[in-house]
Design an enzyme around this catalytic site. Sequence first.
Site, PDB file in Angstrom:
ATOM      1  N   HIS A   1       0.832  -1.205   0.000  1.00  0.00           N
ATOM      2  CA  HIS A   1       0.000   0.000   0.000  1.00  0.00           C
ATOM      3  C   HIS A   1       0.867   1.257   0.000  1.00  0.00           C
ATOM      4  CE1 HIS A   1      -3.623   2.376   1.403  1.00  0.00           C
ATOM      5  NE2 HIS A   1      -2.622   3.216   1.605  1.00  0.00           N
ATOM      6  N   GLU A   2       1.793   1.341   0.950  1.00  0.00           N
ATOM      7  CA  GLU A   2       2.632   2.539   1.061  1.00  0.00           C
ATOM      8  C   GLU A   2       3.647   2.618  -0.078  1.00  0.00           C
ATOM      9  OE1 GLU A   2       1.542   4.743   2.926  1.00  0.00           O
ATOM     10  OE2 GLU A   2       0.259   3.507   4.189  1.00  0.00           O
TER      11      GLU A   2
ATOM     12  N   HIS B   1       2.182   4.140  -3.193  1.00  0.00           N
ATOM     13  CA  HIS B   1       2.153   5.613  -3.201  1.00  0.00           C
ATOM     14  C   HIS B   1       3.469   6.173  -3.736  1.00  0.00           C
ATOM     15  CE1 HIS B   1      -1.697   6.212  -1.285  1.00  0.00           C
ATOM     16  NE2 HIS B   1      -1.360   5.471  -0.243  1.00  0.00           N
TER      17      HIS B   1
END
Length: 166
Positions: free
Chosen positions: A67-68, A71
Site C-alpha cells: 500500500h505505502e 504511493h
Amino acid sequence: MQVQRAITRNLAKANGYFNKTFKPPTVNYTVRGLKAGVAYLQQNQIRFNPILLQENGQAFIQQVIPHELAHILVFQQFGHVLPHGKEWQMMMEQVLGTSAEVYHTFNTQNVAGQQFAYICACQTHLLSIRLHNAILKNKRQYICKQCKQVLYYKDVLANYSNNTKK
C-alpha cells in the site's frame, strides 16, 4: 528484515512491469497511533507503525507494505495524482498483485490512546483526543457517514438527560 525483503520484492515487480528502475524508499518505524504506515512522497520515505507491524506480522507485510510502496511508485511514475486514485489502484492490483484496500482492519486497541464516546442516531463512535478537543473548542462538528446526524459527546447527553428529569 522481512519488511526490506517485501519492499525489494515489490520494487522488482514494478521495475519489470515498467521496464525501469525505481528509486528504493528509505524506511523507518516512527508512526504512532492508528495509522499502519505513511508514505512521504517528496522525501521518498515510508514510515511504519512498529506496534502494528509486530502485532500483525504477515498480514501487515502483505497489505501495508505494498500500500505505502504503491504511493511512492505512483509518485515516481505519474507525479502528483489522487492518493488512492486510478493510478494507485492500478499499481496495487496490476503491478504489485494485491487488492487495493485503502484502510487496514487491524486491532488498534494497543495503539489507540485515549478515546471518547460520541453518539448519533444509529451508533456509538469512538473519537481520538484530538478530534474530541476540536469539538470542545467549537472548531469542528462531526457527522455520521451512515445516518448523517451530528455526533454528540455521550457524557454531555447523560448530564443533559439527568438535569431534565428533575
